[in-house]
Design a protein around this motif. Structure first.
Motif, PDB file in Angstrom:
ATOM      1  N   ASP A  57       0.843  -1.196   0.000  1.00 49.76           N
ATOM      2  CA  ASP A  57       0.000   0.000   0.000  1.00 49.76           C
ATOM      3  C   ASP A  57       0.881   1.251   0.000  1.00 49.76           C
ATOM      4  O   ASP A  57       2.011   1.205   0.477  1.00 49.76           O
ATOM      5  N   ASP A  58       0.364   2.348  -0.522  1.00 50.05           N
ATOM      6  CA  ASP A  58       1.074   3.640  -0.483  1.00 50.05           C
ATOM      7  C   ASP A  58       2.485   3.507  -1.036  1.00 50.05           C
ATOM      8  O   ASP A  58       3.430   4.118  -0.511  1.00 50.05           O
ATOM      9  N   GLU A  72      -3.701   4.617  -7.070  1.00 50.97           N
ATOM     10  CA  GLU A  72      -4.637   5.114  -6.056  1.00 50.97           C
ATOM     11  C   GLU A  72      -4.902   6.601  -6.237  1.00 50.97           C
ATOM     12  O   GLU A  72      -4.055   7.324  -6.763  1.00 50.97           O
TER      13      GLU A  72
HETATM   14 CA    CA Z   1      -3.123   3.581  -0.001  1.00 53.38          CA
END
Ligand code: CA
Ligand code: C2E
Ligand code: CA
Ligand code: CA
Length: 281
Positions: free
Chosen positions: A180-181, A238
């Protein structure tokens, strides 16, 4: 000047104490939140760019205390991590989203992504907890993606090794793992090659801002997508908010995207409608 410094210190001290008190109060209220049914899960669609179909959803927690405004995760996840409450809360989110996603998966092949905090991966029975959620919901392991942040896998030490062994274990059952990220945490990239990962999610800070056309921000996104392709990791962008960003991502060969442009995170019933319409309309 001395006096000003002293005043500043006093102010700092007061702010610090206020913050601590606030955190303690949050933890106190959060403790009973599961039992009082105040937690809920919203779902945000993940879109395949080739045909703009919904292939999955990300589960995102919300806190709705009776008679109050909904509290976003950024306001309580930190306190939940510090206090350890994230362990039962995270288990609840996983149970709930596997249960809900099982129906979507049966009908439409939809997969579900669930956020996992580093604190959860320090629990000896993390793997058993995940397999349990799958078993009791009858969601196939292949339909579950666990989202973790880079830091979980990069720092060396016992906690990291334990996290890697948990993730390898659930992965051997078919569960997939997403970073994530991506790009916001650490500069070491070797872990992408060596560790149990299937997807990377490009952080929204890399999306070129509306109207920005400079080659640098485009090339940065391209570099990440190419890097992932070389490692046979699939990429999810995202924070996609504009049609221009969608066009760019498609040009650069990004597989999937998630963002307000397609849909905000929505309650279960609305997600249900979005998914059903996507498959019939
Ligand atoms: Ca994220
Ligand atoms: P995240 O995992 O990076 O989740 C994506 C966040 O970006 C979500 O915020 C989502 O609403 C927001 N977002 C999605 N599309 C867009 C967009 O186009 N523009 C902008 N500006 N934002 C977008 P949310 O739901 O407030 O969650 C914030 C963070 O809280 C999550 O970031 C995640 O780190 C954490 N979180 C949420 N649910 C859980 C959970 O069940 N467990 C754990 N451990 N953390 C959670
Ligand atoms: Ca996430
Ligand atoms: Ca985040």
């Amino acid at each position: 000047a001395k006096e000003a410094g002293r005043n500043q210190l006093a102010l700092f001290d007061r702010e610090l104490r206020a913050k601590r008190l606030e955190t303690a109060r949050t933890v106190e209220r959060l403790r009973g939140a599961i039992d009082r049914d105040e937690l809920l899960v919203y779902y945000q669609p993940l879109i395949r760019l080739a045909d703009e179909r919904i292939t999955g959803v990300e589960a995102l927690i919300r806190w709705q205390p009776a008679g109050e405004r909904m509290i976003p995760p950024d306001r309580f996840i930190g306190a939940a991590e510090d206090s350890g409450l994230i362990v039962p809360i995270g288990a609840w989110v996983l149970q709930e989203s596997c249960r809900v996603a099982a129906g979507w998966h049966r009908r439409h092949g939809t997969v579900v992504s669930v956020n996992v905090s580093p604190r959860q991966l320090r629990e000896p029975d993390f793997g058993a907890m995940v397999l349990d959620a799958l078993r009791s919901s009858a969601l196939p392991p292949e339909a579950l993606i666990l989202e973790i942040t880079e830091g979980v896998l990069v720092n060396s030490g016992v906690a990291t090794e334990q996290a890697i062994s948990h993730l390898s274990m659930v992965r051997s059952h078919g569960v997939r793992v997403a970073i994530d990220d991506f790009g916001t945490g650490y500069s070491s990239l070797a872990y992408l090659r060596d560790l149990p990962i299937d997807h990377i999610k490009i952080d929204r800070s890399f999306m070129p801002a509306p109207g920005v056309t400079d080659p640098a921000s485009r090339n940065l996104v391209k570099a990440i997508i190419d890097l992932a392709a070389g490692l046979e990791l699939s990429v999810i962008a995202e924070g996609v908010e504009t049609a221009e960003q969608v066009t760019l991502l498609r040009e650069l060969g990004c597989e999937r995207a998630q963002g307000f442009y397609f849909s905000r995170p929505v309650p279960e019933a609305d997600a249900d409608t979005l998914i059903a319409e996507d498959h019939h309309g």
